[in-house]
Design an enzyme around this catalytic site. Structure first.
Site, PDB file in Angstrom:
ATOM      1  N   GLU A 124      56.472  18.928  93.246  1.00  0.00           N
ATOM      2  CA  GLU A 124      56.377  17.816  94.183  1.00  0.00           C
ATOM      3  C   GLU A 124      56.866  16.533  93.512  1.00  0.00           C
ATOM      4  OE1 GLU A 124      52.801  15.643  96.750  1.00  0.00           O
ATOM      5  OE2 GLU A 124      52.603  17.750  96.163  1.00  0.00           O
ATOM      6  N   ASP A 166      56.754  12.436  94.474  1.00  0.00           N
ATOM      7  CA  ASP A 166      56.054  11.585  95.439  1.00  0.00           C
ATOM      8  C   ASP A 166      56.415  10.105  95.363  1.00  0.00           C
ATOM      9  OD1 ASP A 166      54.445  13.690  96.365  1.00  0.00           O
ATOM     10  OD2 ASP A 166      52.941  13.341  94.815  1.00  0.00           O
ATOM     11  N   GLU A 224      54.148   7.277  97.113  1.00  0.00           N
ATOM     12  CA  GLU A 224      52.911   7.046  97.862  1.00  0.00           C
ATOM     13  C   GLU A 224      52.664   5.539  97.921  1.00  0.00           C
ATOM     14  OE1 GLU A 224      50.138  10.868  96.982  1.00  0.00           O
ATOM     15  OE2 GLU A 224      50.510   9.571  95.262  1.00  0.00           O
TER      16      GLU A 224
END
Length: 277
Positions: free
Chosen positions: A98, A100, A102
């Site tokens: 993953e 990310d 955010e």
């Protein structure tokens, strides 16, 4: 001579198509929270919203094994403490990879924090945080991830803010699984703002985030070409490391705006081999 003219014409044509806005449903689907997803401008813009009952999300129709992934985003305004908006790549496997972005909402008037994270083979805890140097709720800004077999680079408006090198030769995990491009908005009040002490002010709901730019330049695992091939521009040697100008911008942004780096968090980690030079 004719071949070179044809090649030049094809390159120009590719840039023309690259600059055109694609509708959302060309490359993406709604993944959850259907009632909180709204299509705008003939599908060239998507609004995701969060209310007391649900957040919402979208994901690419295909998985990719390398590429350049971009999204133009305008974040929720008002008092957005506890609200998390994301743009990321995800493998949907038991030991997932993953990458990310955010965006951690905040009390009105306080800066947004952008957290990046890297998971490889199910192992994450590689958070870095910067405070954005502009108001991300006022206008759209471009957030992008360049991912090849040498490095992963996170960009904000084409400025590199994080580089994660492939140090697999040193036993450090590096994302290598096919991943989908995704975006979401959800309730993160247990941790996202002031370590979870700032809760969501539901009187301001629904919280909305707008997304544009649904083009994807990536290699799918089903196209018959190895996804680390230099036939893809993002795998060419010039993208194996930052250039001089990028390196300068990278150091400047991090020195002025970084507020947390897991590499320096000795309370959480005794050793972080990917952080040492």
């Amino acid at each position: 001579m004719g071949f070179h003219l044809l090649l030049s014409a094809l390159l120009v044509l590719s840039r023309v198509f690259e600059g055109q806005a694609l509708p959302f449903d060309k490359n993406y689907n709604i993944s959850w929270g259907n009632n909180n997803v709204k299509s705008l401008n003939n599908g060239e813009e998507i609004q995701l919203s969060l209310d007391k009952f649900s957040g919402s999300g979208i994901q690419s129709k295909q998985s990719y094994s390398s590429g350049s992934f971009k999204m133009r985003i305008k974040l929720p305004s008002k008092d957005s403490a506890g609200v998390v908006t994301t743009f990321y790549l995800h493998s949907h496997t038991s030991n997932h990879d993953e990458l990310d972005f955010e965006f951690l909402g905040n009390r009105e008037g306080k800066p947004y924090t952008l957290q990046t994270n890297v998971f490889a083979n199910g192992v994450g805890d590689r958070e870095q945080r910067i405070q954005l140097w502009f108001d991300p709720t006022a206008n759209f800004h471009e957030y992008s991830i360049l991912w090849n077999s040498h490095q992963t680079v996170f960009f904000v408006d084409e400025i590199p803010i994080r580089v994660y090198k492939n140090n697999s030769h040193r036993g450090v995990g590096y994302p290598s699984q096919p991943m989908q491009s995704e975006a979401t908005i959800w309730n993160g009040e247990t941790w996202a703002t002031d370590n979870g002490s700032a809760k969501i002010n539901w009187s301001n709901s629904p919280f909305t985030a707008q997304f544009q730019g649904f083009n994807i330049e990536g290699c799918t695992s089903s196209n018959g070409i190895k996804c680390n091939s230099t036939k893809f521009w993002w795998n060419s040697k010039q993208f194996w490391k930052l250039n001089h100008s990028q390196e300068k911008s990278y150091k400047d942004i991090r020195s002025k705006h970084m507020v947390y780096d897991y590499c320096k968090d000795t309370n959480r980690f005794q050793t972080t081999p990917e952080c040492s030079k």
